[in-house]
Design an enzyme around this catalytic site. Sequence first.
Site, mmCIF file in Angstrom:
data_model
loop_
_atom_site.group_PDB
_atom_site.id
_atom_site.type_symbol
_atom_site.label_atom_id
_atom_site.label_comp_id
_atom_site.label_asym_id
_atom_site.label_seq_id
_atom_site.Cartn_x
_atom_site.Cartn_y
_atom_site.Cartn_z
ATOM 1 C CE1 TYR A 1 -3.139 12.513 12.222
ATOM 2 C CE2 TYR A 1 -5.243 11.671 11.455
ATOM 3 C CZ TYR A 1 -3.903 11.894 11.242
ATOM 4 O OH TYR A 1 -3.310 11.516 10.061
ATOM 5 N NE ARG B 1 -4.691 6.629 2.543
ATOM 6 C CZ ARG B 1 -4.401 6.855 3.811
ATOM 7 N NH1 ARG B 1 -4.175 8.097 4.228
ATOM 8 N NH2 ARG B 1 -4.317 5.880 4.683
ATOM 9 C CG HIS C 1 1.155 8.981 6.537
ATOM 10 N ND1 HIS C 1 0.370 8.878 5.408
ATOM 11 C CD2 HIS C 1 0.784 7.949 7.348
ATOM 12 C CE1 HIS C 1 -0.440 7.846 5.526
ATOM 13 N NE2 HIS C 1 -0.215 7.265 6.689
ATOM 14 C CG HIS D 1 -3.886 -0.117 7.321
ATOM 15 N ND1 HIS D 1 -2.541 0.139 7.217
ATOM 16 C CD2 HIS D 1 -4.483 1.096 7.554
ATOM 17 C CE1 HIS D 1 -2.325 1.436 7.394
ATOM 18 N NE2 HIS D 1 -3.479 2.036 7.588
ATOM 19 C CG ASP E 1 0.610 3.073 9.305
ATOM 20 O OD1 ASP E 1 0.290 3.999 8.532
ATOM 21 O OD2 ASP E 1 -0.106 2.732 10.264
ATOM 22 C CG HIS F 1 0.968 3.174 4.070
ATOM 23 N ND1 HIS F 1 -0.041 3.438 3.173
ATOM 24 C CD2 HIS F 1 0.567 3.710 5.246
ATOM 25 C CE1 HIS F 1 -1.020 4.096 3.779
ATOM 26 N NE2 HIS F 1 -0.662 4.272 5.045
#
Length: 306
Positions: free
Chosen positions: A50, A128, A34, A187, A254, A32
């Site tokens: 954001y 997702r 990005h 998570h 993450d 996981h």
Amino acid sequence: MIHTLSAPLCQAPDPEIRSPSIAFPEGAVDCHAHVCGPALQFPYAPERIYTPPDAPLENYQSLLAMLGVNRAVLVQPSVYGTDNRALLAALKSDPQQFRGVAVIPNHLEEVSEPYLQELHDAGVRGVRCNIVDVTDPSTGLPIQTLKALAERIKPFGWHLELLMHVNEYPDLAKVFEHFPVDLVFGHFGYTHAKHGVSNKGFQGLLELMRNEQAWVKMTGPYRICDGNLPYTDMRPFNDAVIEANPKRLVWGSDWPHVMVKKQMPHDADLCELLGTWVSDSALRKSILVDNPCILYDFPTFSKVGN
């Protein structure tokens, strides 16, 4: 120019160059992370909530080398909406190193079979869905929409990854009892530690794991507890998912930790935290290597140059 007035700039990842004291097994997968930007090349969606600092592929590959992690799963961040171009560019740069989880429009008639095939050929193995930001828990889950999406991706062997607070859905196991594809929950099910492991929704997640219908990503403990490292309140959740079904667990950094409003964790510390929470090396290898290969269809690992 990148406009951030309505989408505030969020904290950047810790830049310190530091490797963890724990050595991950060969073939380990960060399941996981990005890739964000460069924004001038891959502009963020105007409707985002954001603005991440640029966290391009090159930076992430340097991080993987620093951590001793060989492969990764790149997940489409919300700042790109359904524009998967940055994700696809990253996946195509190294098909052996990367797999992906994309986001596609809710209106499935807008999604062509050739586009889904392009995603698959690039290394996408899941879709997702962000339930947190679009669904009112009081109205229940949009299960028919989710099932329609699942039926569309089922021929590719993909899974459905859900970003949702499982604590808000006490009938979770019943709702997903006969779901067409595997489910992946990010998570730890995204339930805040204050709700405890006895929460009905979290217990439903454990039931889905035991029934081999769901996987759990051991990611982002800092997002679901109030304290900083070592995130003590999250340890019971870690132990509960291991007890439920250790063959349905994967781990992820993450990175670049978007929207973290507390102390920014260093990725080396997150690696060491996994070593503390999963002290058995055989189990750790299963979570870091064996399970991801099953879920994301990675090829057999071999070092570059072998």
